[in-house]
Design a protein around this motif. Sequence first.
Motif, PDB file in Angstrom:
ATOM      1  N   ASN A 115     -11.302   0.092  12.514  1.00 18.83           N
ATOM      2  CA  ASN A 115     -10.702  -1.198  12.864  1.00 18.83           C
ATOM      3  C   ASN A 115      -9.315  -1.299  12.229  1.00 18.83           C
ATOM      4  O   ASN A 115      -8.877  -0.412  11.486  1.00 18.83           O
ATOM      5  N   LYS A 116      -8.631  -2.386  12.508  1.00 19.23           N
ATOM      6  CA  LYS A 116      -7.254  -2.567  12.039  1.00 19.23           C
ATOM      7  C   LYS A 116      -7.152  -2.505  10.523  1.00 19.23           C
ATOM      8  O   LYS A 116      -6.230  -1.880   9.972  1.00 19.23           O
ATOM      9  N   ASP A 117      -8.091  -3.150   9.821  1.00 17.13           N
ATOM     10  CA  ASP A 117      -8.041  -3.184   8.363  1.00 17.13           C
ATOM     11  C   ASP A 117      -8.250  -1.800   7.756  1.00 17.13           C
ATOM     12  O   ASP A 117      -7.545  -1.398   6.820  1.00 17.13           O
ATOM     13  N   MET A 118      -9.237  -1.056   8.287  1.00 16.85           N
ATOM     14  CA  MET A 118      -9.531   0.267   7.749  1.00 16.85           C
ATOM     15  C   MET A 118      -8.364   1.229   7.967  1.00 16.85           C
ATOM     16  O   MET A 118      -7.956   1.959   7.053  1.00 16.85           O
ATOM     17  N   GLY A 120      -5.291   0.363   8.525  1.00 16.76           N
ATOM     18  CA  GLY A 120      -4.168  -0.129   7.741  1.00 16.76           C
ATOM     19  C   GLY A 120      -4.227   0.356   6.309  1.00 16.76           C
ATOM     20  O   GLY A 120      -3.201   0.740   5.714  1.00 16.76           O
ATOM     21  N   GLU A 121      -5.438   0.385   5.739  1.00 20.94           N
ATOM     22  CA  GLU A 121      -5.607   0.893   4.377  1.00 20.94           C
ATOM     23  C   GLU A 121      -5.293   2.379   4.313  1.00 20.94           C
ATOM     24  O   GLU A 121      -4.690   2.862   3.352  1.00 20.94           O
ATOM     25  N   ASP A 124      -1.518   2.803   4.471  1.00 19.76           N
ATOM     26  CA  ASP A 124      -0.924   2.410   3.188  1.00 19.76           C
ATOM     27  C   ASP A 124      -1.166   3.488   2.126  1.00 19.76           C
ATOM     28  O   ASP A 124      -0.337   3.684   1.230  1.00 19.76           O
TER      29      ASP A 124
END
Length: 213
Positions: A115-118, A120-121, A124
Amino acid sequence: MKPPAGAKSTSPQPDTQRPGMAEEQAAAPAESSVPAGPSRPAPPPKPLGNKGSDFKAGDYVVYPTHGVGQVQGIETMSAAGHDLKVIVVTFEENRMTLRVPLGKAATAGLRMLANKDMMGEALDTLKGRARIKRTMWSRRAQEYEQKINSGDPVQIAEVVRDLHRNAGQPDQSFSERQIYELAMDRLAAEVAALDRTDKTAAMNKLLDYLKQG
Protein backbone atom coordinates in the motif's frame (compact mmCIF):
# COMPACT_ATOMS: atom_id res chain seq x y z
CA MET A 1 11.85 -12.12 -11.51
CA LYS A 2 15.02 -13.19 -13.22
CA PRO A 3 18.19 -12.85 -11.10
CA PRO A 4 21.27 -11.18 -12.64
CA ALA A 5 23.60 -13.40 -14.67
CA GLY A 6 25.85 -15.48 -12.46
CA ALA A 7 23.74 -15.01 -9.34
CA LYS A 8 23.03 -18.06 -7.24
CA SER A 9 19.30 -18.69 -7.40
CA THR A 10 17.40 -19.09 -4.19
CA SER A 11 14.18 -20.00 -6.00
CA PRO A 12 12.78 -23.57 -6.26
CA GLN A 13 12.34 -25.14 -9.68
CA PRO A 14 8.92 -24.70 -11.32
CA ASP A 15 6.42 -27.38 -10.33
CA THR A 16 2.99 -26.94 -11.80
CA GLN A 17 1.71 -30.34 -10.62
CA ARG A 18 2.43 -30.26 -6.91
CA PRO A 19 0.43 -27.93 -4.60
CA GLY A 20 2.02 -26.71 -1.44
CA MET A 21 5.36 -25.64 -2.93
CA ALA A 22 4.68 -22.13 -1.70
CA GLU A 23 4.98 -23.04 1.97
CA GLU A 24 8.52 -21.67 2.30
CA GLN A 25 9.03 -18.52 4.38
CA ALA A 26 12.35 -16.72 4.87
CA ALA A 27 13.12 -14.94 8.13
CA ALA A 28 14.82 -11.57 7.89
CA PRO A 29 17.06 -10.49 10.76
CA ALA A 30 17.31 -6.82 11.60
CA GLU A 31 20.28 -4.77 10.34
CA SER A 32 22.48 -2.77 12.70
CA SER A 33 25.36 -0.36 12.45
CA VAL A 34 27.09 -1.66 15.57
CA PRO A 35 29.71 -4.43 15.71
CA ALA A 36 28.35 -7.95 15.94
CA GLY A 37 28.28 -9.49 19.38
CA PRO A 38 26.35 -12.03 21.46
CA SER A 39 22.66 -11.58 20.90
CA ARG A 40 19.45 -13.39 21.63
CA PRO A 41 17.57 -14.94 18.69
CA ALA A 42 15.15 -12.53 17.05
CA PRO A 43 11.48 -13.56 17.07
CA PRO A 44 10.15 -14.75 13.70
CA PRO A 45 8.66 -11.91 11.62
CA LYS A 46 4.92 -11.60 11.28
CA PRO A 47 3.82 -13.00 7.90
CA LEU A 48 3.08 -10.28 5.37
CA GLY A 49 0.62 -12.39 3.40
CA ASN A 50 -3.09 -11.87 2.74
CA LYS A 51 -5.94 -14.33 3.17
CA GLY A 52 -6.66 -16.54 0.18
CA SER A 53 -10.07 -14.93 -0.23
CA ASP A 54 -8.36 -11.58 -0.94
CA PHE A 55 -7.07 -12.65 -4.35
CA LYS A 56 -8.81 -12.65 -7.70
CA ALA A 57 -7.80 -13.15 -11.33
CA GLY A 58 -5.81 -10.25 -12.72
CA ASP A 59 -4.36 -9.09 -9.39
CA TYR A 60 -0.65 -8.33 -9.25
CA VAL A 61 0.82 -9.97 -6.17
CA VAL A 62 4.16 -10.55 -4.46
CA TYR A 63 5.49 -13.95 -3.44
CA PRO A 64 8.53 -13.73 -1.10
CA THR A 65 11.09 -15.73 -3.07
CA HIS A 66 9.92 -14.87 -6.59
CA GLY A 67 8.80 -11.24 -6.49
CA VAL A 68 5.90 -9.83 -8.51
CA GLY A 69 3.50 -12.17 -10.31
CA GLN A 70 -0.10 -12.12 -11.53
CA VAL A 71 -3.03 -14.18 -10.29
CA GLN A 72 -4.62 -16.23 -13.06
CA GLY A 73 -7.46 -17.54 -10.93
CA ILE A 74 -8.48 -20.14 -8.35
CA GLU A 75 -8.38 -23.82 -9.33
CA THR A 76 -9.45 -27.03 -7.63
CA MET A 77 -6.85 -29.81 -7.66
CA SER A 78 -7.06 -33.38 -6.46
CA ALA A 79 -4.41 -34.31 -3.89
CA ALA A 80 -4.32 -37.60 -1.94
CA GLY A 81 -7.99 -38.18 -2.73
CA HIS A 82 -9.06 -34.74 -1.55
CA ASP A 83 -9.98 -31.61 -3.46
CA LEU A 84 -7.66 -28.69 -2.81
CA LYS A 85 -8.26 -25.10 -3.90
CA VAL A 86 -5.12 -23.30 -5.06
CA ILE A 87 -4.29 -19.79 -6.22
CA VAL A 88 -2.55 -19.93 -9.61
CA VAL A 89 0.15 -17.27 -9.96
CA THR A 90 2.33 -16.75 -13.03
CA PHE A 91 5.69 -14.98 -13.17
CA GLU A 92 6.17 -13.66 -16.68
CA GLU A 93 9.92 -13.03 -16.68
CA ASN A 94 10.94 -16.56 -15.74
CA ARG A 95 7.86 -18.22 -17.28
CA MET A 96 6.97 -19.97 -14.05
CA THR A 97 3.59 -20.93 -12.62
CA LEU A 98 3.09 -21.30 -8.88
CA ARG A 99 0.12 -22.95 -7.18
CA VAL A 100 -0.44 -21.77 -3.62
CA PRO A 101 -3.00 -23.58 -1.41
CA LEU A 102 -5.83 -21.14 -0.69
CA GLY A 103 -5.75 -21.76 3.05
CA LYS A 104 -1.99 -21.22 3.31
CA ALA A 105 -1.65 -18.02 1.28
CA ALA A 106 -1.08 -15.83 4.34
CA THR A 107 1.53 -18.03 6.04
CA ALA A 108 3.33 -18.54 2.71
CA GLY A 109 3.68 -14.76 2.47
CA LEU A 110 1.66 -14.28 -0.72
CA ARG A 111 0.42 -10.71 -0.59
CA MET A 112 -1.14 -7.91 -2.57
CA LEU A 113 1.13 -5.10 -3.79
CA ALA A 114 2.35 -2.78 -1.04
CA ASN A 115 0.00 0.00 0.00
CA LYS A 116 0.99 3.67 -0.16
CA ASP A 117 2.29 3.79 3.42
CA MET A 118 4.43 0.65 3.11
CA MET A 119 6.01 1.67 -0.20
CA GLY A 120 6.46 5.21 1.11
CA GLU A 121 8.46 3.82 4.02
CA ALA A 122 10.55 1.73 1.61
CA LEU A 123 11.33 4.75 -0.57
CA ASP A 124 12.22 6.85 2.48
CA THR A 125 14.57 4.04 3.55
CA LEU A 126 16.54 4.55 0.34
CA LYS A 127 17.32 8.11 1.45
CA GLY A 128 18.83 6.94 4.73
CA ARG A 129 22.45 6.33 5.61
CA ALA A 130 23.92 2.91 4.85
CA ARG A 131 24.22 0.64 7.89
CA ILE A 132 26.98 -1.90 7.51
CA LYS A 133 27.73 -4.54 10.14
CA ARG A 134 31.36 -5.21 11.01
CA THR A 135 31.03 -8.89 10.23
CA MET A 136 32.39 -11.22 7.57
CA TRP A 137 30.88 -10.68 4.11
CA SER A 138 29.57 -14.26 3.95
CA ARG A 139 27.40 -13.63 7.00
CA ARG A 140 26.18 -10.27 5.74
CA ALA A 141 25.44 -11.74 2.31
CA GLN A 142 23.25 -14.40 3.92
CA GLU A 143 21.35 -11.75 5.87
CA TYR A 144 20.88 -9.65 2.73
CA GLU A 145 19.47 -12.64 0.86
CA GLN A 146 17.09 -13.34 3.72
CA LYS A 147 15.87 -9.75 3.58
CA ILE A 148 15.31 -9.98 -0.17
CA ASN A 149 13.40 -13.24 0.21
CA SER A 150 11.27 -11.86 3.06
CA GLY A 151 9.09 -10.13 0.46
CA ASP A 152 9.06 -6.99 2.66
CA PRO A 153 9.74 -3.92 0.48
CA VAL A 154 11.22 -2.03 3.44
CA GLN A 155 13.78 -4.76 4.13
CA ILE A 156 14.58 -5.04 0.42
CA ALA A 157 15.09 -1.27 0.33
CA GLU A 158 17.57 -1.62 3.21
CA VAL A 159 19.66 -3.99 1.07
CA VAL A 160 19.57 -1.57 -1.88
CA ARG A 161 20.55 1.33 0.41
CA ASP A 162 23.40 -0.52 2.13
CA LEU A 163 24.97 -1.87 -1.08
CA HIS A 164 24.47 1.16 -3.33
CA ARG A 165 27.62 2.99 -4.39
CA ASN A 166 27.71 6.64 -5.45
CA ALA A 167 30.41 8.17 -7.64
CA GLY A 168 33.68 8.40 -5.76
CA GLN A 169 32.89 5.50 -3.41
CA PRO A 170 34.71 2.14 -3.53
CA ASP A 171 33.42 -0.22 -6.20
CA GLN A 172 31.27 -3.20 -5.24
CA SER A 173 32.72 -6.68 -5.27
CA PHE A 174 31.21 -9.15 -7.73
CA SER A 175 29.04 -10.84 -5.08
CA GLU A 176 27.92 -7.48 -3.65
CA ARG A 177 26.89 -6.39 -7.14
CA GLN A 178 24.86 -9.57 -7.64
CA ILE A 179 22.90 -9.11 -4.41
CA TYR A 180 22.44 -5.39 -5.04
CA GLU A 181 21.04 -6.00 -8.53
CA LEU A 182 18.68 -8.71 -7.27
CA ALA A 183 17.32 -6.41 -4.54
CA MET A 184 17.03 -3.51 -7.00
CA ASP A 185 15.18 -5.73 -9.48
CA ARG A 186 12.70 -6.96 -6.84
CA LEU A 187 11.95 -3.48 -5.55
CA ALA A 188 11.73 -1.93 -9.02
CA ALA A 189 9.29 -4.63 -10.18
CA GLU A 190 6.87 -3.76 -7.37
CA VAL A 191 7.24 -0.01 -7.92
CA ALA A 192 6.58 -0.53 -11.64
CA ALA A 193 3.43 -2.54 -10.90
CA LEU A 194 2.18 0.11 -8.46
CA ASP A 195 2.98 3.03 -10.78
CA ARG A 196 1.76 1.15 -13.87
CA THR A 197 5.01 1.84 -15.64
CA ASP A 198 8.00 -0.27 -16.74
CA LYS A 199 10.95 -1.50 -14.71
CA THR A 200 13.41 0.95 -16.29
CA ALA A 201 11.33 3.93 -15.18
CA ALA A 202 10.93 2.37 -11.74
CA MET A 203 14.70 1.88 -11.36
CA ASN A 204 15.30 5.51 -12.32
CA LYS A 205 12.80 6.51 -9.62
CA LEU A 206 14.68 4.42 -7.05
CA LEU A 207 18.01 5.94 -8.09
CA ASP A 208 16.54 9.42 -7.62
CA TYR A 209 15.65 8.51 -4.02
CA LEU A 210 19.12 7.04 -3.43
CA LYS A 211 20.72 10.30 -4.59
CA GLN A 212 18.86 12.10 -1.81
CA GLY A 213 20.66 10.05 0.79
